[in-house]
Design a protein around this motif. Sequence first.
Motif, PDB file in Angstrom:
ATOM      1  N   LYS A   1       0.831  -1.204   0.000  1.00 40.83           N
ATOM      2  CA  LYS A   1       0.000   0.000   0.000  1.00 40.83           C
ATOM      3  C   LYS A   1       0.869   1.258   0.000  1.00 40.83           C
ATOM      4  O   LYS A   1       0.559   2.245  -0.676  1.00 40.83           O
ATOM      5  N   LEU A   2       1.963   1.209   0.754  1.00 44.67           N
ATOM      6  CA  LEU A   2       2.864   2.359   0.789  1.00 44.67           C
ATOM      7  C   LEU A   2       3.499   2.578  -0.580  1.00 44.67           C
ATOM      8  O   LEU A   2       3.553   3.708  -1.075  1.00 44.67           O
ATOM      9  N   PHE A   3       3.978   1.513  -1.205  1.00 43.22           N
ATOM     10  CA  PHE A   3       4.618   1.639  -2.508  1.00 43.22           C
ATOM     11  C   PHE A   3       3.625   2.119  -3.572  1.00 43.22           C
ATOM     12  O   PHE A   3       3.980   2.902  -4.456  1.00 43.22           O
ATOM     13  N   ASN A   4       2.372   1.654  -3.485  1.00 43.06           N
ATOM     14  CA  ASN A   4       1.339   2.117  -4.420  1.00 43.06           C
ATOM     15  C   ASN A   4       1.068   3.611  -4.222  1.00 43.06           C
ATOM     16  O   ASN A   4       0.837   4.344  -5.194  1.00 43.06           O
ATOM     17  N   ALA A   5       1.083   4.042  -2.958  1.00 45.11           N
ATOM     18  CA  ALA A   5       0.865   5.466  -2.657  1.00 45.11           C
ATOM     19  C   ALA A   5       2.000   6.309  -3.237  1.00 45.11           C
ATOM     20  O   ALA A   5       1.767   7.391  -3.786  1.00 45.11           O
ATOM     21  N   ILE A   6       3.216   5.819  -3.106  1.00 44.73           N
ATOM     22  CA  ILE A   6       4.372   6.535  -3.656  1.00 44.73           C
ATOM     23  C   ILE A   6       4.272   6.612  -5.178  1.00 44.73           C
ATOM     24  O   ILE A   6       4.512   7.674  -5.775  1.00 44.73           O
ATOM     25  N   LYS A   7       3.890   5.513  -5.812  1.00 41.61           N
ATOM     26  CA  LYS A   7       3.745   5.502  -7.277  1.00 41.61           C
ATOM     27  C   LYS A   7       2.677   6.501  -7.716  1.00 41.61           C
ATOM     28  O   LYS A   7       2.880   7.256  -8.683  1.00 41.61           O
ATOM     29  N   THR A   8       1.557   6.522  -7.005  1.00 38.29           N
ATOM     30  CA  THR A   8       0.487   7.463  -7.342  1.00 38.29           C
ATOM     31  C   THR A   8       0.973   8.895  -7.205  1.00 38.29           C
ATOM     32  O   THR A   8       0.670   9.756  -8.041  1.00 38.29           O
ATOM     33  N   ALA A   9       1.729   9.170  -6.139  1.00 35.40           N
ATOM     34  CA  ALA A   9       2.260  10.517  -5.922  1.00 35.40           C
ATOM     35  C   ALA A   9       3.199  10.925  -7.047  1.00 35.40           C
ATOM     36  O   ALA A   9       3.116  12.040  -7.571  1.00 35.40           O
ATOM     37  N   ILE A  10       4.097  10.026  -7.433  1.00 37.09           N
ATOM     38  CA  ILE A  10       5.061  10.335  -8.499  1.00 37.09           C
ATOM     39  C   ILE A  10       4.342  10.541  -9.828  1.00 37.09           C
ATOM     40  O   ILE A  10       4.640  11.486 -10.571  1.00 37.09           O
ATOM     41  N   ASP A  11       3.375   9.678 -10.129  1.00 35.40           N
ATOM     42  CA  ASP A  11       2.615   9.821 -11.378  1.00 35.40           C
ATOM     43  C   ASP A  11       1.882  11.161 -11.416  1.00 35.40           C
ATOM     44  O   ASP A  11       1.836  11.833 -12.452  1.00 35.40           O
ATOM     45  N   SER A  12       1.311  11.546 -10.276  1.00 38.13           N
ATOM     46  CA  SER A  12       0.592  12.811 -10.194  1.00 38.13           C
ATOM     47  C   SER A  12       1.529  13.997 -10.381  1.00 38.13           C
ATOM     48  O   SER A  12       1.213  14.958 -11.086  1.00 38.13           O
ATOM     49  N   LEU A  13       2.707  13.926  -9.768  1.00 35.90           N
ATOM     50  CA  LEU A  13       3.690  15.004  -9.902  1.00 35.90           C
ATOM     51  C   LEU A  13       4.170  15.131 -11.346  1.00 35.90           C
ATOM     52  O   LEU A  13       4.314  16.243 -11.866  1.00 35.90           O
ATOM     53  N   LYS A  14       4.408  13.999 -11.996  1.00 41.89           N
ATOM     54  CA  LYS A  14       4.843  14.029 -13.395  1.00 41.89           C
ATOM     55  C   LYS A  14       3.771  14.667 -14.275  1.00 41.89           C
ATOM     56  O   LYS A  14       4.081  15.445 -15.185  1.00 41.89           O
ATOM     57  N   LYS A  15       2.533  14.323 -13.995  1.00 42.87           N
ATOM     58  CA  LYS A  15       1.428  14.875 -14.783  1.00 42.87           C
ATOM     59  C   LYS A  15       1.345  16.381 -14.611  1.00 42.87           C
ATOM     60  O   LYS A  15       1.180  17.124 -15.577  1.00 42.87           O
ATOM     61  N   GLU A  16       1.496  16.848 -13.384  1.00 47.93           N
ATOM     62  CA  GLU A  16       1.396  18.279 -13.107  1.00 47.93           C
ATOM     63  C   GLU A  16       2.549  19.068 -13.710  1.00 47.93           C
ATOM     64  O   GLU A  16       2.409  20.246 -14.036  1.00 47.93           O
ATOM     65  N   ARG A  17       3.710  18.431 -13.854  1.00 47.54           N
ATOM     66  CA  ARG A  17       4.899  19.147 -14.320  1.00 47.54           C
ATOM     67  C   ARG A  17       5.179  18.974 -15.808  1.00 47.54           C
ATOM     68  O   ARG A  17       6.111  19.570 -16.336  1.00 47.54           O
ATOM     69  N   LYS A  18       4.385  18.148 -16.477  1.00 48.13           N
ATOM     70  CA  LYS A  18       4.603  17.920 -17.895  1.00 48.13           C
ATOM     71  C   LYS A  18       4.437  19.234 -18.653  1.00 48.13           C
ATOM     72  O   LYS A  18       3.542  20.028 -18.351  1.00 48.13           O
ATOM     73  N   GLU A  19       5.293  19.451 -19.653  1.00 51.28           N
ATOM     74  CA  GLU A  19       5.260  20.730 -20.354  1.00 51.28           C
ATOM     75  C   GLU A  19       5.600  20.552 -21.823  1.00 51.28           C
ATOM     76  O   GLU A  19       6.122  19.512 -22.245  1.00 51.28           O
ATOM     77  N   ILE A  20       5.300  21.586 -22.595  1.00 52.06           N
ATOM     78  CA  ILE A  20       5.626  21.617 -24.014  1.00 52.06           C
ATOM     79  C   ILE A  20       6.268  22.963 -24.316  1.00 52.06           C
ATOM     80  O   ILE A  20       5.941  23.982 -23.683  1.00 52.06           O
ATOM     81  N   VAL A  21       7.205  22.976 -25.261  1.00 50.59           N
ATOM     82  CA  VAL A  21       7.879  24.214 -25.655  1.00 50.59           C
ATOM     83  C   VAL A  21       7.203  24.763 -26.908  1.00 50.59           C
ATOM     84  O   VAL A  21       7.070  24.070 -27.918  1.00 50.59           O
TER      85      VAL A  21
END
Length: 237
Positions: free
Chosen positions: A114-134
């Motif tokens: 459960k902890l590892f799944n929570a960490i994965k969800t957090a990382i996926d969410s952070l990547k989504k929020e920071r994704k960018e285009i030039v």
Amino acid sequence: MLNIAICDDEKKELEIIYSLVSKNLTDIDQQFKINYFDEGEDLIEHMDSFKELYDIIFLDIYMKFSNGIDIAKRIREFDKECKIIFITSSKEHAIDSYDVKALHYILKPINEEKLFNAIKTAIDSLKKERKEIVITNKKGTYRVIYNEILHAESKARLVNIYLKSGKIITFYSKLQDFFESLEDERFLKSHKSFIVNMDYITKIENASITIINDKKIPISNSNIQAIKEVYYRYLLK
């Protein structure tokens, strides 16, 4: 580099969480830095004094001199984006965790999966929020964060990107080329001239989409049902 804080007033629990988080991030080859605190007030004081924001905060609720829910509320006053994961000994405050937009609520003793799944969800969410285009136009080059895009509109070979800030970025392109370059499931081409960020849809009604600034985006008449299905699948996901 992930910036992480762990806050728990029990030394043994701190060590367990630190060990598990470190192991998981090392296993997935994720760079990280961890600070740990044995009191909620110490965490707040550190964030205030050093102006340090965290990507993920693992937070106990029952501490000697503070309550984790109250600490999370204070964190939310100056940081709306960090991923808060409660790790605590009771289900009592599970509902309260929604008020501070906690990502997960994990009970002790900690289940590693459960902890590892929570960490994965957090990382996926952070990547989504920071994704960018030039984007480049005659005025210059812009790094546009996907999370800031409300919608895009095409007019006479010009694409206008409308941002949450109210700013509009205009550049030469076919809308379809821009849509394909985004490569992100949150964006929906609802019409030959419009792309919308589904995270900001508030309503789909008849042949139009309404987004958070009350702007109405048209839907191609021949594609209304298909557009609705794409949106509903995205919501469920």
